[in-house]
Design a protein around this motif. Structure first.
Motif, PDB file in Angstrom:
ATOM      1  N   CYS A  88       0.819  -1.194  -0.009  1.00 13.38           N
ATOM      2  CA  CYS A  88      -0.034  -0.409   0.137  1.00 13.38           C
ATOM      3  C   CYS A  88       1.215   1.178   0.177  1.00 13.38           C
ATOM      4  N   ILE A  89       1.548   1.028   1.016  1.00 13.47           N
ATOM      5  CA  ILE A  89       3.066   2.341   0.501  1.00 13.47           C
ATOM      6  C   ILE A  89       4.175   2.971  -0.326  1.00 13.47           C
ATOM      7  N   LEU A  90       4.707   1.675  -0.824  1.00  9.72           N
ATOM      8  CA  LEU A  90       5.558   1.507  -1.591  1.00  9.72           C
ATOM      9  C   LEU A  90       4.781   3.268  -2.790  1.00  9.72           C
ATOM     10  N   GLN A 405       8.872  -2.096  -9.370  1.00 14.34           N
ATOM     11  CA  GLN A 405       9.478  -2.272  -9.085  1.00 14.34           C
ATOM     12  C   GLN A 405       8.460  -2.814  -7.676  1.00 14.34           C
ATOM     13  N   ASN A 406       7.336  -1.973  -7.301  1.00 13.65           N
ATOM     14  CA  ASN A 406       6.351  -2.847  -6.421  1.00 13.65           C
ATOM     15  C   ASN A 406       5.377  -3.565  -6.890  1.00 13.65           C
ATOM     16  N   MET A 407       5.364  -3.806  -8.255  1.00 19.78           N
ATOM     17  CA  MET A 407       4.845  -5.177  -8.577  1.00 19.78           C
ATOM     18  C   MET A 407       5.188  -5.865  -8.256  1.00 19.78           C
ATOM     19  N   LEU A 408       7.088  -6.321  -8.992  1.00 21.54           N
ATOM     20  CA  LEU A 408       7.878  -7.459  -8.321  1.00 21.54           C
ATOM     21  C   LEU A 408       7.987  -8.021  -7.984  1.00 21.54           C
ATOM     22  N   PHE A 409       7.754  -7.346  -6.959  1.00 25.03           N
ATOM     23  CA  PHE A 409       8.772  -7.751  -5.457  1.00 25.03           C
ATOM     24  C   PHE A 409       7.733  -7.676  -4.593  1.00 25.03           C
ATOM     25  N   THR A 410       6.523  -6.709  -3.937  1.00 25.82           N
ATOM     26  CA  THR A 410       5.914  -6.575  -3.363  1.00 25.82           C
ATOM     27  C   THR A 410       4.438  -6.775  -3.219  1.00 25.82           C
TER      28      THR A 410
END
Length: 592
Positions: A88-90, A405-410
């Motif tokens: 949510c925050i990234l 980055q958010n899509m691939l890691f978080t």
């Protein structure tokens, strides 16, 4: 025809030293990173490895219930809540980073400002309280571990994204991550070696082992992490946007990313494959239960198998530059996802309970777990992130690194935590609880040896985990077959971006790939031309210097041969005959 003289070893070493010395401050042509920057990034990676290693030593679904002596469900919930908050925050942090401009760069300030909070949280979490009431331990775990995991996720993601920020060259990113991966794997290897013996040494006071390791990891991590200040950022931004950067709303960014087919397919693959390493979550408990008849002996000897399994990561690092030159990254992901899935399938079908405790289990299980860990996936994903960001910029004019980055890691991490909560109900039916592996919770009547009924429950859950990991891995392989961004297609995208001449936060990237400190493309081209002339002049000087040295060597050899003494008559009559110089030595002029 004269034989070609071999270069003396001393001269070879001198030439190698000169080349290395020059690369310390000046990168090779077509590359962006100097040796000084690579060394600094390596130390930063080591610092991150020590701190994340401390977190992984306490804040996992296996260790939270074990060290805090609470029910397993709390470990799953803590991990899931942390991942959800991170997701949510990234995006908001990513938007903030896109608009940030400082003398330290766009991303490094966030690393530096997060570092003090990260250190404090690691100390608080590893300083496990010894409350007598389980409810108090549960409250402490929720209030401290969740903030730590949120900070840890951001800190680790920044490390994963940095290779795409410090160089725009995709092969250089892959080549960089080989030595960096070896350095990063050093800390977990050391922690894995000393983990078991330390816990065995402290016995029922095993929480002291966690405290000591937390303090040491924080001190070493802090010193090394600060070396990120010596690494430059090279972030692509189209020149018009650099002059007047537009704000991208979250909804607009999502619409742009929705058309990024490589990103969507890779994200889906990582989500369905998010439990492919589920076995690794319970590896330390598997070794503790199945490697020796007594628990104390198992803890003392498991350091060696853990080191062997950790060495698989080193093998993956060495394979990375080879396979990235021979294979598309999609095929690399497929290969190194299928191998661990096959090993898990074997263990799930055969069953841990059918492998006798002792030498047979220590050798057989270690070999299969070693093969599972030979995977450069976590090094390939950051490289692919850069390629996907290049694709995004070529199609929309914006890289959106933070959102990618958010899509691939978080997102995959959150998916794994949610799926783990689902599997907990399966675990509960089996009757497996991690806290029973804590030395403080072991009943005295067991005599330091796990009874057969305990071993049966543990092996049933370990078999289940292996099957879950295998299914998740094969599903990921099936989705990866549709990944569309090949090496050839990315090369065309890079050519397109270079042709546009890109301005970064440290200068202009010209068509030749050079980064020039300039305010405009025209000025950069002029500077690049002057730099090329200076390079040619330096080469001519080196050739001139080598030519003069060679002439001097020839002249000395000639004089030695011509200085023979010709004795005529008696000893008092000596005539020295020397060959006169036939011509004056000519100055060596550099070739045009």
């Amino acid at each position: 025809m004269a034989e070609k003289q071999k270069m003396p070893l001393k001269q070879k070493i001198g030439g190698l030293w000169s080349k290395t010395k020059s690369m310390w401050k000046v990168p090779p042509k077509g590359r962006y990173l100097t040796l000084k920057e690579m060394g600094s990034f390596g130390l930063y990676a080591l610092g991150v490895a020590f701190m994340t290693g401390a977190v992984n030593f306490i804040a996992t679904i296996a260790y939270i219930p074990l060290f805090y002596r609470i029910d397993a469900i709390h470990g799953y919930i803590i991990m899931a809540v942390s991942s959800f908050v991170n997701m949510c925050i990234l995006p908001f942090i990513a938007n903030k980073m896109e608009k940030t401009k400082t003398k330290w760069g766009r991303y490094k300030p966030y690393i530096l400002f997060t570092l003090p909070l990260y250190i404090v949280l690691i100390i608080i979490v590893t300083w496990i309280p010894q409350f007598n009431v389980e409810r108090d331990r549960i409250i402490y775990a929720y209030l401290t571990i969740i903030p730590l995991l949120i900070t840890n996720g951001f800190f680790y993601n920044m490390y994963q994204m940095m290779p795409t920020i410090i160089t725009p060259e995709t092969q250089e990113r892959a080549d960089l991550m080989t030595p960096i991966g070896l350095i990063f794997g050093f800390a977990p290897t050391i922690l894995g070696i000393i983990d078991g013996p330390l816990r065995a040494h402290f016995g029922s006071n095993e929480y002291l082992a966690v405290r000591y390791m937390g303090v040491v990891c924080v001190l070493l991590g802090l010193i090394c992490a600060l070396f990120i200040l010596r690494v430059k950022e090279r972030v692509y931004s189209i020149s018009d946007e650099e002059k007047k950067e537009e704000k991208v709303k979250f909804s607009e960014a999502m619409k742009m990313l929705a058309h990024n087919k490589p990103l969507i397919i890779l994200t889906i693959a990582l989500v369905v494959g998010s439990l492919r390493e589920y076995t690794a979550q319970f590896r330390v408990l598997i070794f503790q239960a199945r490697f020796a008849p007594s628990v104390e002996l198992a803890l003392q000897v498991k350091g060696v198998p853990m080191t062997i399994v950790g060495f698989a990561f080193t093998v993956a690092m060495l394979l990375l530059p080879i396979v990235t030159r021979k294979m598309d990254k999609k095929n690399i992901l497929i290969l190194f996802t299928a191998m661990p899935a096959l090993c898990n399938l074997i263990l799930g079908i055969v069953g841990y309970e059918r492998i006798p405790v002792g030498t047979a289990s220590a050798v057989g299980i270690t070999i299969l777990h070693f093969i599972m860990q030979i995977s450069p996936i976590y090094l390939i994903i950051p490289v692919m992130l850069g390629e996907i960001a290049d694709y995004q910029q070529a199609t929309t004019g914006k890289r959106l690194d933070g959102h990618i980055q958010n899509m691939l890691f978080t997102v995959p991490v959150l998916a794994s935590q949610v799926l783990m909560i689902v599997t907990y109900y399966w675990q509960k039916q089996i009757g497996f609880e991690q806290k029973l592996f804590a030395l403080t919770e072991m009943p005295a009547e067991w005599g330091g040896v796990y009874p057969p009924e305990f071993q049966a429950i543990a092996c049933q859950w370990f078999d289940t985990v292996a099957i879950i990991s295998a299914v998740s891995g094969f599903l990921m392989v099936a989705v990866l077959l549709f990944y569309p961004l090949s090496r050839k297609k990315h090369a065309e995208i890079v050519k397109q971006l270079n042709a546009q001449s890109v301005i970064t936060n440290v200068g202009v990237v010209t068509e030749s790939g050079e980064i020039i400190k300039a305010d405009s493309i025209e000025e950069a081209e002029e500077i690049e031309k002057e730099m090329e002339e200076e390079r040619e002049l330096e080469i001519e000087k080196e050739l001139l210097k080598e030519g003069v040295q060679k002439e001097q060597e020839v002249a000395v050899a000639t004089n030695e041969q011509a200085s023979d003494v010709l004795k005529i008559g008696d000893a008092d009559s000596v005539k020295i005959v020397e060959e006169p110089d036939t011509e004056e030595p000519k100055d060596i002029e550099p070739k045009e």
